[in-house]
Scaffold this motif. Sequence first.
Motif, short mmCIF file in Angstrom:
data_model
loop_
_atom_site.label_atom_id
_atom_site.label_comp_id
_atom_site.label_asym_id
_atom_site.label_seq_id
_atom_site.Cartn_x
_atom_site.Cartn_y
_atom_site.Cartn_z
N SER A 15 0.32 26.29 -47.73
CA SER A 15 1.16 27.35 -47.17
C SER A 15 0.28 28.52 -46.74
N ASP A 70 4.94 33.58 -35.18
CA ASP A 70 4.66 32.43 -36.05
C ASP A 70 3.16 32.37 -36.26
N LYS A 85 0.57 24.06 -37.39
CA LYS A 85 1.96 24.19 -37.84
C LYS A 85 2.24 23.23 -38.99
N ARG A 142 2.10 24.49 -42.76
CA ARG A 142 3.54 24.55 -42.98
C ARG A 142 4.08 25.96 -42.69
N THR A 143 3.65 26.52 -41.59
CA THR A 143 4.08 27.87 -41.23
C THR A 143 5.53 27.85 -40.76
N LYS A 144 6.17 29.00 -40.88
CA LYS A 144 7.55 29.14 -40.47
C LYS A 144 7.68 30.22 -39.40
N LYS A 192 11.41 35.37 -39.31
CA LYS A 192 12.72 35.94 -39.04
C LYS A 192 12.59 37.45 -38.78
#
Length: 601
Positions: free
Chosen positions: A74, A167, A552, A556-558, A561
């Motif tokens: 992560s 991101d 990515k 495991r990047t998100k 928001k």
Amino acid sequence: MGALNRVFPDKQDHNISLSPSQTNVSLTPFGGNSTFEGDMDEVKRPLSARVIDSFRRDIHASVTRGSIGGRRRSYDAEAAAVATANSPLVRRLKGRHLQMIAIGGSIGTGLFIGTGRALALGGPASILIAYCLIGGMIFCTVQALGEMAVMFPVAGSFAAYSTRFIDPALGFAMGWNYLMQWLVVLPLEIVAASITVDYWSPNIRLNALWVAIFWILICCINLFGVRAYGEAEFVFSTVKVTAVIGYIILGSIINICGGPGASYLGFTYWQVPGAFNHGFKGLCSTFVTAAFAFAGTELVGLAAAETQNPRKTLPVAIKQVFWRIATFYIASVLLIGTLVRYNDERLLSGSSDYDAKASPFVISIQNAGIQVLPSVMNAVIMISVLSVGNSAIYGSSRTLAALAEQEQAPSIFRYIDRKGRPLAAILLASLLGALAFAAASTIQVELFNWLLALSGLSSIFTWGSICLAHIRFRRAWRVQGYSLDELGWQSPTGIWGSYVGFTMNALVLVAQFWTGFSPVGHEQHDTNWLVKNFFQAYLTVPIVALFFIVYKFWRRTKFVKLRDVDLFTGRRELNLKVLVAQEREERMHWPRWKKLYKFLC
């Protein structure tokens, strides 16, 4: 906010701006000198000892504690934001340096030589339209960049903004995209400088000697630190700007009065052979050349982390630099189209896209029958390409150091010496410049066509990511309860300018896909040539996509928001509301002419 709280455990209020003295981390003072320089001011030592010590690692150079990613897959975006916001790069660039850096990174082979090929493919009206459209796109882009850079003058700004606002995977892809662009540009520009010498003495055996001279010169300038780089760019750009202004005056005289034995030209060449060549496809073929010519304008944002007073100098530099470049470029291409026929064989007769013999600037002066000035113009072209090569080491080294601080590049490139230089990154960029020695070989053209393909569309991706990051920043700013009055500086084009800039960048990619798949005059070439041409025109796209997809899944990047976007780390303005209110009160009493001038300049 885990990483942020670990670094600033007592400062969680987003309305408070921190100074180095309020933290437990030793940072470079925002005034300019490194920690080492501040400690040693009162100590008298031999010059040799000071020089040797200056290259040693600054023990306070890295602000990252622990690991951003570590052995985990992560990614800790908050710790990355802290690392870039508190960069130990020294703040020694002044406003005049900032303006000339952007000009120096832009006016080069794209204008002086690349316009020749664009003129041949599209005609005079096409290049004028292309430069106006790309210029408008750049205007929107640099305004968005300025707004973010004033609020967050962080290291490696383009990639850092994508990481923070969009991101981390996109930040990784954009960082390496921008890095590859400048790593490739350096040997290309050194080769271009050596080729310009062939104008006076064509001898391929001497190219290696000239490459060595230019390579050593550029490397030495960057090893002297950011102040030396800024001063060198100031001198280089002064020469280039003076030459372009001189050419505009000379070209206007030639067009109106004609040269020796010539007569009034006006827009004769727009009628015969014509204003357009190859129709709409010819116009689309000129977009990428125009974009390449403007590449480097964004360096003004990359230098924000090394600027003494970003809030004061960045807005002025961004607005003035754009209008200066737009004036020089649009006036120049307009004159070129009236002084050189698009079917002039010399436009495509050079040995490569970097051959000064194909420069429409040189050709137009030759057509006027002026004997000495073509050599003078060629000397200016040589200075220009050296200037862009100088910017290449600066741009690539700062981007690589910022990527390393975010653990998106090997940690060795986090090495910052006691003068605030990213030494390991500078050395890598300088070593890759040795590829320029291929200028003395027979594979010169083929090798550098593929190197150029690696960075052909890099600027388009960079500009598009800046516009997208600004859109996300503005939306997050609103969602988290901030008002536009709290911005250090507002982009005159606002969020809609970023939408326009992003859309235009996307359209350029579409146009490049079409002209790459079906180039002008494709019926004259076989299938193998067409496949090779397409990959050379569009190679950047799959490479950027690969960087994004692999990172990515690996990290495991998100997608960030809006409510989670970090709008705190790196904001260095104190009493911002009071300062902005005072400035706006002052602006209310400006006369209309001054308001218009300040809007444009």
